[in-house]
Structures are given as structure tokens and as C-alpha cells.
Design a protein around this motif. Structure first.
Motif, PDB file in Angstrom:
ATOM      1  N   ASN A  65      29.221  36.762  40.609  1.00 30.45           N
ATOM      2  CA  ASN A  65      29.789  36.455  39.301  1.00 30.45           C
ATOM      3  C   ASN A  65      31.289  36.164  39.387  1.00 30.45           C
ATOM      4  OD1 ASN A  65      30.993  37.740  36.489  1.00 30.45           O
ATOM      5  ND2 ASN A  65      29.089  36.607  36.224  1.00 30.45           N
ATOM      6  N   THR A  66      31.755  35.292  38.508  1.00 29.66           N
ATOM      7  CA  THR A  66      33.169  34.886  38.525  1.00 29.66           C
ATOM      8  C   THR A  66      34.115  36.077  38.404  1.00 29.66           C
ATOM      9  OG1 THR A  66      33.056  34.489  36.131  1.00 29.66           O
ATOM     10  CG2 THR A  66      32.736  32.595  37.566  1.00 29.66           C
ATOM     11  N   LYS A  67      33.713  37.115  37.665  1.00 31.34           N
ATOM     12  CA  LYS A  67      34.590  38.271  37.467  1.00 31.34           C
ATOM     13  C   LYS A  67      34.776  39.063  38.757  1.00 31.34           C
ATOM     14  CE  LYS A  67      33.499  38.956  32.543  1.00 31.34           C
ATOM     15  NZ  LYS A  67      32.601  37.798  32.399  1.00 31.34           N
ATOM     16  N   LYS A  68      33.940  38.807  39.748  1.00 37.31           N
ATOM     17  CA  LYS A  68      34.050  39.524  41.015  1.00 37.31           C
ATOM     18  C   LYS A  68      34.606  38.645  42.137  1.00 37.31           C
ATOM     19  CE  LYS A  68      32.464  43.089  38.980  1.00 37.31           C
ATOM     20  NZ  LYS A  68      33.443  44.160  38.611  1.00 37.31           N
ATOM     21  N   LEU A  69      35.187  37.531  41.771  1.00 38.30           N
ATOM     22  CA  LEU A  69      35.810  36.627  42.737  1.00 38.30           C
ATOM     23  C   LEU A  69      37.306  36.503  42.448  1.00 38.30           C
ATOM     24  CD1 LEU A  69      33.125  33.771  42.819  1.00 38.30           C
ATOM     25  CD2 LEU A  69      33.433  35.616  44.489  1.00 38.30           C
TER      26      LEU A  69
ATOM     27  N   LEU B 214      28.735  28.717  43.596  1.00 38.74           N
ATOM     28  CA  LEU B 214      30.018  29.229  43.109  1.00 38.74           C
ATOM     29  C   LEU B 214      30.718  29.865  44.295  1.00 38.74           C
ATOM     30  CD1 LEU B 214      31.734  29.660  40.514  1.00 38.74           C
ATOM     31  CD2 LEU B 214      30.761  31.954  40.434  1.00 38.74           C
ATOM     32  N   GLU B 215      31.769  29.225  44.767  1.00 34.98           N
ATOM     33  CA  GLU B 215      32.414  29.665  45.992  1.00 34.98           C
ATOM     34  C   GLU B 215      33.765  30.304  45.721  1.00 34.98           C
ATOM     35  OE1 GLU B 215      32.259  27.118  49.298  1.00 34.98           O
ATOM     36  OE2 GLU B 215      30.175  26.585  48.978  1.00 34.98           O
ATOM     37  N   GLY B 216      34.066  31.326  46.502  1.00 39.28           N
ATOM     38  CA  GLY B 216      35.352  31.994  46.389  1.00 39.28           C
ATOM     39  C   GLY B 216      35.345  33.313  47.125  1.00 39.28           C
ATOM     40  N   ASP B 217      36.536  33.854  47.385  1.00 38.85           N
ATOM     41  CA  ASP B 217      36.657  35.152  48.052  1.00 38.85           C
ATOM     42  C   ASP B 217      36.405  36.281  47.062  1.00 38.85           C
ATOM     43  OD1 ASP B 217      37.267  33.796  50.327  1.00 38.85           O
ATOM     44  OD2 ASP B 217      39.268  34.657  50.603  1.00 38.85           O
ATOM     45  N   ILE B 218      35.631  37.252  47.496  1.00 40.09           N
ATOM     46  CA  ILE B 218      35.301  38.394  46.656  1.00 40.09           C
ATOM     47  C   ILE B 218      36.545  39.269  46.469  1.00 40.09           C
ATOM     48  CG2 ILE B 218      33.878  40.486  46.530  1.00 40.09           C
ATOM     49  CD1 ILE B 218      31.730  38.895  48.088  1.00 40.09           C
ATOM     50  N   ILE B 219      36.686  39.819  45.255  1.00 37.73           N
ATOM     51  CA  ILE B 219      37.886  40.600  44.935  1.00 37.73           C
ATOM     52  C   ILE B 219      38.008  41.817  45.851  1.00 37.73           C
ATOM     53  CG2 ILE B 219      38.019  39.887  42.514  1.00 37.73           C
ATOM     54  CD1 ILE B 219      36.657  42.523  41.759  1.00 37.73           C
ATOM     55  N   PRO B 220      39.236  42.132  46.293  1.00 40.30           N
ATOM     56  CA  PRO B 220      39.438  43.333  47.107  1.00 40.30           C
ATOM     57  C   PRO B 220      39.209  44.593  46.273  1.00 40.30           C
ATOM     58  CG  PRO B 220      41.326  41.827  47.239  1.00 40.30           C
ATOM     59  CD  PRO B 220      40.471  41.367  46.110  1.00 40.30           C
TER      60      PRO B 220
ATOM     61  N   GLY C 263      32.593  51.620  51.268  1.00 43.13           N
ATOM     62  CA  GLY C 263      33.681  50.997  52.003  1.00 43.13           C
ATOM     63  C   GLY C 263      34.562  50.225  51.046  1.00 43.13           C
ATOM     64  N   GLU C 264      35.074  49.101  51.520  1.00 42.28           N
ATOM     65  CA  GLU C 264      35.929  48.283  50.659  1.00 42.28           C
ATOM     66  C   GLU C 264      35.911  46.828  51.106  1.00 42.28           C
ATOM     67  OE1 GLU C 264      40.270  48.746  51.056  1.00 42.28           O
ATOM     68  OE2 GLU C 264      39.890  50.126  52.728  1.00 42.28           O
ATOM     69  N   VAL C 265      36.273  45.960  50.168  1.00 45.72           N
ATOM     70  CA  VAL C 265      36.573  44.573  50.494  1.00 45.72           C
ATOM     71  C   VAL C 265      38.069  44.506  50.724  1.00 45.72           C
ATOM     72  CG1 VAL C 265      36.555  42.186  49.710  1.00 45.72           C
ATOM     73  CG2 VAL C 265      34.663  43.706  49.093  1.00 45.72           C
ATOM     74  N   LEU C 266      38.461  44.006  51.882  1.00 42.55           N
ATOM     75  CA  LEU C 266      39.878  43.961  52.235  1.00 42.55           C
ATOM     76  C   LEU C 266      40.556  42.736  51.629  1.00 42.55           C
ATOM     77  CD1 LEU C 266      39.624  44.960  56.012  1.00 42.55           C
ATOM     78  CD2 LEU C 266      40.222  46.426  54.067  1.00 42.55           C
ATOM     79  N   PRO C 267      41.843  42.845  51.301  1.00 43.91           N
ATOM     80  CA  PRO C 267      42.585  41.699  50.767  1.00 43.91           C
ATOM     81  C   PRO C 267      42.979  40.726  51.881  1.00 43.91           C
ATOM     82  CG  PRO C 267      44.033  43.590  50.920  1.00 43.91           C
ATOM     83  CD  PRO C 267      42.665  44.078  51.324  1.00 43.91           C
ATOM     84  N   VAL C 268      41.952  40.154  52.491  1.00 47.41           N
ATOM     85  CA  VAL C 268      42.146  39.247  53.620  1.00 47.41           C
ATOM     86  C   VAL C 268      41.456  37.927  53.297  1.00 47.41           C
ATOM     87  CG1 VAL C 268      41.642  38.845  56.063  1.00 47.41           C
ATOM     88  CG2 VAL C 268      42.279  41.140  55.281  1.00 47.41           C
TER      89      VAL C 268
END
Length: 494
Positions: free
Chosen positions: A357-361, A385-391, A414-419
Motif C-alpha cells: 500500500n502507498t502508505k507503507k512506501l 506500484l513500485e517504491g522503497d518500503i518505509i523504514p 526486526g526492522e526495515v532499514l533506511p537504506v
């Protein structure tokens, strides 16, 4: 569309008839006050009719909480409690139940005011087992009013998931794509946990889609999509078809939910979907998931079941991703090493074509599906719908039935890193402590498929209790164990 349950927990205090009833009355009132002071009264109901001391009281309390619209139960041992009546209450209540008990308040009142609920909880748990009654008992179920209020609050997401599953229908379209045996879907365990399933052909869906040609609601739906995508609307020409498809699914849900309140969808997306429908459904899947109607890719029935559970627990959109590829060494060295407390093998990339979903990108663009376009005309692969997932914090998890119809599950926080991923699809750089060992001794060893559900936050505690409650054997409830706790198959000499 309301596709998630609202939970109302009826709090019923119990008392053994040789103990002062006032102990349970006063302690129930204190519990409710502590809860209201911290969390408000939404989601709970205090049963005022009686303190349950007998089977007759049990029936009275049961009728009261049902009349109040309660769909979850908290049995509160204000003192030792009557193990027969209190466990019969859980048996005859149609919904998830928890048992908690009151701690003693003060050393100055340990004669007439001692409740012995610490002992009573042992009898309650023994009798629940004798009667084969499911109940949630917190890790340490005896506490002060404030501590019990926290336990009650932690029960809400567990209860939401259990209530949701009892009224869920999964709608699937088509068999799995070729070479996707990993997403096998024996449906026996769905019935065992109370979930209904409606299996349809892709041709049924295609027929319904064709009947929505020229639907007068399409322009308004296209406008919604344009507003959501903003500058990321890179393929405006495909939006009318996507809008037609979204309306098809929403209408199908309403026409086919039957007697069930909640719905999740296991959809088909390849190999013939693109050439016949003329697009890929990823963006529509992401939008429905954002509405609280989880949609899995590749007819992954247990994937969408997992998504629904996570949606109930988190009350937020979730996503379904491939546990996909390693993080290149140069990316790790440049952007992760010495900046985050993770080894290279703790990291990986979670990816799917475009269903998040867009809110998670962090950002998003409507594009074509690059992998599919290697073998098909690009114009029929539009809709991802392409994009990096929110950290941020995440929980990677999955409930699965094995090929021989045994339930198992895993949970890893865990976590999604801001990379920056520097890649394509809905994708993120994930970090899970001890991922290397978890990957080998759980995901591979236990034969899990490559799809995992992702909830945005740390929800491992609630998910663990949900999976236990619905019948996953503890030995088949896996997590990423620390080095100090080796897996049974882990080579001690490695």
C-alpha cells in the motif's frame, strides 16, 4: 467497508463461596477503574449482574454479557474462584476468553482480605484443560489492578484476530501458477480454525470483469487512484482498467461474503492474467489491503490468511513479500556496517512486484512489471506500484499448513532499514537478528514458502498468542532464536 472486527470484552468477576464476595466486587471495580484511567472504556464491559459463585450465576452472567454485545470474555479471579462455574462460563461463551487473577494488596489485610487467587488460577487452568477449553492466560496472569488492566489491554488484539477468523471467508481465484508448489494450500486446516473458503476459476473472475465494462463508477474510481498516486502516476492509460478490476473485486466480495462478516482474497496474477485482462493487479491488491481487505498474490491462501491475522492484530495495513535476495556486500559496507548493529547475514531484501500500500512506501510510482515484461509485451504488464518500503519496526510472520495438513507458524521481529534499495518493485532492506540461522533452521528446515507477511510494528507477542490459541503446536511455533538457544538441527561444531 468495515472488514475488521470490533472487540468488546465482558469482564466477569468470580468468587468461591467460602471467600468474601466483596473481595471480588471491590477488585473488579478497581480493575475497571484502572483500565478506564489508562485506556478509556472503549472495548470493555463490566458485568454488574452478579459475582459468579455457582452455575446459576454463570448462566446469569453469560446472558448479561451476550445482551451487552460482548464477543470476548475476561474471567477475573477476585479470589480463589469456583473452578467449575468459571470454566463453564468460558465453555459456553461463544468467543475468545482470557483468565487473570488478583494479587494481594497489602500486608495489613492478609486475614479477612486475603483472596488466594494465586492458588485459584492453578485450579482454573487445570479445569480448563480437563474440559478441553481454549483460553488465553498471560505470561504472568496474577497482578494488581493496574497490571491486570495492562493484561486486559494486551488481550484485545489477540481477541480481534480470533473473532475475525471465526467469521472470515477467503475467496480465491484459480489454481496456483505453474512452479509455485511452494504456496500449496490444503484447505483442511482452514475449516479446523473456523475459516470458510470459496474457490473460483479465473474464468469466473474474467467474466465478472467483462461485465463491469463501462461501469458508471469507473471515472470516480480513476480519480481516487490519480489522487493517491500523485506524481507517481506514470501509467495513466491503465487506470480505467484497474478501476474496473477494483470494482469487480469489491462487488464480488459483497455478493459472495454470504453469512461471513470478513473477507480476504487470494488472487491470481500470472501467467495468463496479463494477456487476458491486459494489466497486472498489483496496485489494486495494494489498495484493497489498505481498505482492510488483504489480497495475496499467486493464489497464496495461507498468505492472505496470515495478512488478515496481522491486520486484525495491528489494525493497520500489512503486506506480503518474497523473502527475496541478499544485500550486496558493497551496499552493506557503505550503508549498514558501523551504522546499525546487524551483521551482513542479518540483512536481506523483501520484495514483491507492487502490492504494498502507498502508505507503507517512502515513495511510489505506477510502472510495468519488469520480470514479466521479459517474456511479454510491456503494455500488458502495467499496474505495479513500485517504491522503497518505509523504514521502521516490522514483524515478519506466516501461518502455514503443510502438505500433510499440519499447522505451523513463524514470527520474527526486526526492522526495515533506511537504506535505498536501488532496485525495483515494492521492496525494502530488512534486518532481523540472527536471520542467517533463522533462514536455515526455520524457513528452510521447516519447508516454509518464500512468501512472508509483514506487519508494520513489533507484534510478535500478540501473534504468538493468537497462533497458540488457534491450535498451532508450540513445537511448530518458530521464531528467530538467539545464539544462546541453538535450534534442534543446528550443528554445534559449525
Amino acid at each position: 467497508m468495515n472488514n475488521l472486527p470490533q472487540v468488546k470484552v465482558g469482564i466477569v468477576a468470580v468468587s468461591r463461596d467460602c471467600f468474601p464476595e466483596s473481595l471480588s466486587v471491590d477488585r473488579r471495580k478497581a480493575l475497571v477503574k484502572a483500565y478506564a484511567d489508562k485506556y478509556g472504556m472503549d472495548g470493555i464491559y463490566e458485568c454488574p449482574v452478579c459475582i459468579v459463585e455457582s452455575e446459576i450465576h454463570m448462566v446469569q452472567a453469560l446472558e448479561d454479557i451476550k445482551k451487552a454485545g460482548c464477543n470476548a470474555l475476561c474471567v477475573y479471579l477476585g479470589n480463589f474462584g469456583p473452578e467449575i462455574s468459571e470454566t463453564l462460563l468460558a465453555k459456553h461463551f461463544d468467543g475468545p476468553a482470557m483468565f487473570i487473577a488478583a494479587a494481594e494488596e497489602t500486608q495489613t489485610n492478609l486475614v479477612g482480605g486475603r483472596g488466594d487467587a494465586y492458588c485459584g488460577m492453578l485450579n482454573a487452568s487445570y479445569n480448563l484443560k480437563l474440559r478441553n477449553i481454549k483460553a488465553y492466560i498471560p505470561e504472568y496472569p496474577v497482578g494488581t489492578a493496574e497490571e491486570c488492566a495492562d493484561m486486559l489491554h494486551e488481550f484485545l488484539p489477540i481477541a480481534r484476530a480470533v473473532v475475525g477468523l471465526s467469521d472470515l471467508k477467503i475467496i480465491s481465484f484459480g489454481p496456483r501458477p505453474l512452479n509455485f508448489l511452494a504456496c500449496n494450500a490444503p484447505i483442511k486446516q482452514l475449516y479446523n480454525i473456523g475459516v470458510e473458503i470459496e474457490e473460483n476459476s479465473e474464468l469466473d473472475l474474467f467474466e465478472a470483469f467483462k461485465k463491469h465494462e463501462g461501469d458508471e463508477r469507473i471515472p470516480a474510481k480513476v480519480k481516487e487512484m490519480e489522487e493517491e498516486l500523485g506524481e507517481g502516476n506514470m501509467k495513466p492509460e491503465v487506470l480505467p482498467k484497474l478501476a474496473q478490476y477494483e470494482l469487480t473485486l469489491l462487488d464480488w466480495v459483497e455478493a459472495h461474503r454470504g453469512y461471513r462478516k470478513y473477507v480476504a482474497i487470494a488472487g491470481k496474477c500470472w501467467p495468463a492474467f496479463q494477456t487476458q485482462f491486459g494489466f497486472v493487479p498489483c496496485y489494486v491488491n495494494s489498495r484493497l489491503t489498505g481498505m482492510g481487505i488483504p489480497v495475496s498474490c499467486e493464489v497464496d491462501i495461507y498468505g492472505c490468511l496470515s495478512e488478515f491475522i496481522g491486520t486484525c492484530v495491528s489494525q493497520d495495513a500489512v503486506t506480503l513479500l518474497d523473502i527475496n535476495n541478499t544485500v550486496p556486500a558493497d551496499m552493506y559496507n557503505e550503508s549498514i556496517k558501523n551504522q546499525f548493529n546487524y551483521t551482513h547475514n542479518d540483512t536481506f531484501m523483501g520484495f514483491h512486484c507492487g502490492n504494498t500500500n502507498t502508505k507503507k512506501l517512502s515513495f511510489c510510482s505506477m510502472k510495468y512489471q519488469m520480470i514479466m515484461a521479459r517474456a511479454l509485451p510491456e503494455e500488458v504488464t502495467q499496474g505495479t506500484l513500485e517504491g522503497d518500503i518505509i523504514p521502521g519496526d516490522i514483524t515478519f510472520y506466516r501461518l502455514q499448513s503443510t502438505a500433510d495438513c499440519k499447522l505451523r507458524a513463524y514470527i520474527a521481529q526486526g526492522e526495515v532499514l533506511p537504506v535505498a534499495t536501488k532496485s525495483f518493485g515494492s521492496i525494502g532492506v530488512f534486518a532481523i537478528p540472527e536471520m542467517q540461522r533463522f533462514y536455515r533452521h526455520v524457513l528452510i528446515e521447516k519447508n516454509y514458502p518464500h512468501h512472508g507477511a509483514v506487519a508494520f510494528g513489533h507484534f510478535g507477542k500478540a501473534l504468538f498468542e493468537v497462533f497458540k490459541y488457534i491450535g498451532v503446536p508450540v513445537e511448530d511455533l518458530n521464531y528467530n532464536q538467539p545464539k544462546s538457544l541453538p535450534y534442534p538441527t543446528e550443528n554445534p561444531f559449525a
